[in-house]
Design an enzyme around this catalytic site. Structure first.
Site, PDB file in Angstrom:
ATOM      1  N   LYS A   1      86.133 -31.012  37.710  1.00 21.11           N
ATOM      2  CA  LYS A   1      85.771 -31.583  39.007  1.00 21.11           C
ATOM      3  C   LYS A   1      85.996 -33.080  39.040  1.00 21.11           C
ATOM      4  CE  LYS A   1      82.339 -28.516  40.940  1.00 21.11           C
ATOM      5  NZ  LYS A   1      81.550 -27.820  39.908  1.00 21.11           N
TER       6      LYS A   1
ATOM      7  N   GLU B   1      80.589 -17.600  30.067  1.00 17.96           N
ATOM      8  CA  GLU B   1      79.415 -18.436  29.758  1.00 17.96           C
ATOM      9  C   GLU B   1      78.208 -18.090  30.636  1.00 17.96           C
ATOM     10  OE1 GLU B   1      78.888 -22.365  31.422  1.00 17.96           O
ATOM     11  OE2 GLU B   1      81.032 -22.485  31.890  1.00 17.96           O
TER      12      GLU B   1
HETATM   13  N1  PSU Z   1      81.467 -28.359  35.468  1.00 14.93           N
HETATM   14  C1  PSU Z   1      81.503 -27.529  36.521  1.00 14.93           C
HETATM   15  N2  PSU Z   1      80.654 -26.472  36.553  1.00 14.93           N
HETATM   16  C2  PSU Z   1      79.764 -26.239  35.537  1.00 14.93           C
HETATM   17  C3  PSU Z   1      79.758 -27.122  34.426  1.00 14.93           C
HETATM   18  C4  PSU Z   1      80.628 -28.167  34.417  1.00 14.93           C
HETATM   19  O1  PSU Z   1      82.293 -27.728  37.430  1.00 14.93           O
HETATM   20  O2  PSU Z   1      78.992 -25.280  35.609  1.00 14.93           O
HETATM   21  C5  PSU Z   1      78.804 -26.847  33.285  1.00 14.93           C
HETATM   22  C6  PSU Z   1      79.561 -26.144  32.122  1.00 14.93           C
HETATM   23  O3  PSU Z   1      78.681 -25.243  31.469  1.00 14.93           O
HETATM   24  C7  PSU Z   1      79.911 -27.310  31.215  1.00 14.93           C
HETATM   25  C8  PSU Z   1      78.690 -28.191  31.382  1.00 14.93           C
HETATM   26  O4  PSU Z   1      80.121 -26.942  29.889  1.00 14.93           O
HETATM   27  O5  PSU Z   1      78.336 -28.091  32.756  1.00 14.93           O
HETATM   28  C9  PSU Z   1      78.973 -29.626  30.990  1.00 14.93           C
HETATM   29  O6  PSU Z   1      77.800 -30.371  30.996  1.00 14.93           O
HETATM   30  P1  PSU Z   1      77.786 -31.878  30.401  1.00 14.93           P
HETATM   31  O7  PSU Z   1      78.577 -32.691  31.385  1.00 14.93           O
HETATM   32  O8  PSU Z   1      76.356 -32.264  30.339  1.00 14.93           O
HETATM   33  O9  PSU Z   1      78.440 -31.808  29.048  1.00 14.93           O
END
Ligand code: PSU
Ligand code: MN
Length: 299
Positions: free
Chosen positions: A159, A25
């Site tokens: 996380k 990604e």
């Molecule tokens: N969690 C992490 N590192 C990240 C992300 C999530 O530990 O870089 C990034 C990923 O690209 C994931 C996105 O798909 O954040 C999720 O964002 P949201 O919670 O807004 O859906």
């Protein structure tokens, strides 16, 4: 209408020949790591995938096209990436139509990988159900994408900035297999054990691939292959908890919500822990890329 896909020649050739390909990604490049560490990591990830016998396909959106396999100038644009928009399923069309630069999240990368015919994707951590989601309804689109798109996402769990118990509940409801690779514990990104069991234990990449094949044979969609961070790189759980609490409190005080919340909290943790969380994050993503290549090779 056909999707505006631009697949790099090397990736196209590998897919045509049935050779293993691993998607990567761009959100972690544009928003997950500081420049120029992120550019070095992007190259290291691709090298790791190659060393394990697969072809890397880093995915992002640029100039009105979904790019599957990025050249150096484009990687550089994402790495310098202040102008890269965070792209999920909901705004992929808008970013394509406007010709803007889009860094794909787990959800969008899965969608694009599937359009290109790539079945395995390596990342760091999954999005999930946020703490307090019973009030805010903030549930990452990563989870609904897993329920609809047949791609195996290799990650180090999620996380503890999230509600991991609810995240696993949601994935169960949506029919998404969650495999602990070589572990019966669900990993929590910087640490190897979230305190929750992994719903299904598999011994190794070969067994993960076998489960993925069987799942797809019955019309199943996405899977999570959760790989714990290598022991030597894991952070102290009490230290992670303390920083996480501070990060979440800070986001609350500043009124950060919605799609800005995850990047804000991740950025806060990176700054608060100095280089430590960045080093751990780097190590676990590289480890996931290697395992993803092994899974892809077995499919
Ligand atoms: N969690 C992490 N590192 C990240 C992300 C999530 O530990 O870089 C990034 C990923 O690209 C994931 C996105 O798909 O954040 C999720 O964002 P949201 O919670 O807004 O859906
Ligand atoms: Mn959200």
């Amino acid at each position: 209408m056909t999707p505006p896909l631009a697949i790099a020649e090397e990736v196209r050739a590998a897919l045509a020949a049935g050779r293993p390909v691993v998607a990567l990604e761009t959100t972690i490049i544009a928003h997950g790591f500081p420049y120029p560490d992120n550019l070095e990591l992007a190259a290291a990830l691709e090298a790791t995938v190659r060393a394990a016998g697969a072809v890397p396909a880093t995915i992002g959106v640029a100039d009105g096209r979904i790019r599957v396999g990025l050249d150096q100038p484009l990687l550089e644009r994402f790495a310098r990436g202040a102008d890269a928009e965070k792209v999920s399923r909901r705004n992929l069309g808008a970013v394509l139509a406007a010709g803007r630069l889009g860094a794909t999240t787990v959800a969008a990368t899965m969608l694009c990988a599937h359009l290109a015919g790539v079945r395995v994707f390596a990342t760091g951590g999954l999005g999930g159900v946020h703490r307090g989601a019973e009030r805010t309804m903030d549930v990452s689109a990563d989870l609904t994408e897993l329920a609809r798109t047949p791609v195996c996402v290799v990650c180090a769990g999620a996380k503890s900035i999230l509600d991991l118990r609810l995240t696993l509940e949601y994935l169960e409801t949506q029919g998404v297999p969650v495999l602990g690779v070589g572990t019966d514990r669900f990993p929590a990104f910087y640490t190897r054990d979230s305190g929750l069991p992994a719903p299904t234990r598999v011994a190794d990449a070969a067994e993960a691939a076998a489960v993925a094949s069987a799942h797809w044979s019955i019309g199943g969609a996405g899977l999570v292959a959760a790989v714990p961070i290598p022991e030597a790189d894991a952070l102290d759980p009490a230290f992670v908890d303390e920083v996480t609490e501070r990060a979440i409190r800070e986001a609350g005080q500043r009124g950060v919500t919605g799609s800005a919340w995850t990047p804000f909290v991740l950025g806060f943790i990176h700054e608060a822990t100095g280089g430590r969380s960045v080093a751990a994050n780097r190590a676990l993503v590289l480890n996931n890329a290697r395992v993803a290549a092994e899974i892809a090779a077995r499919l």
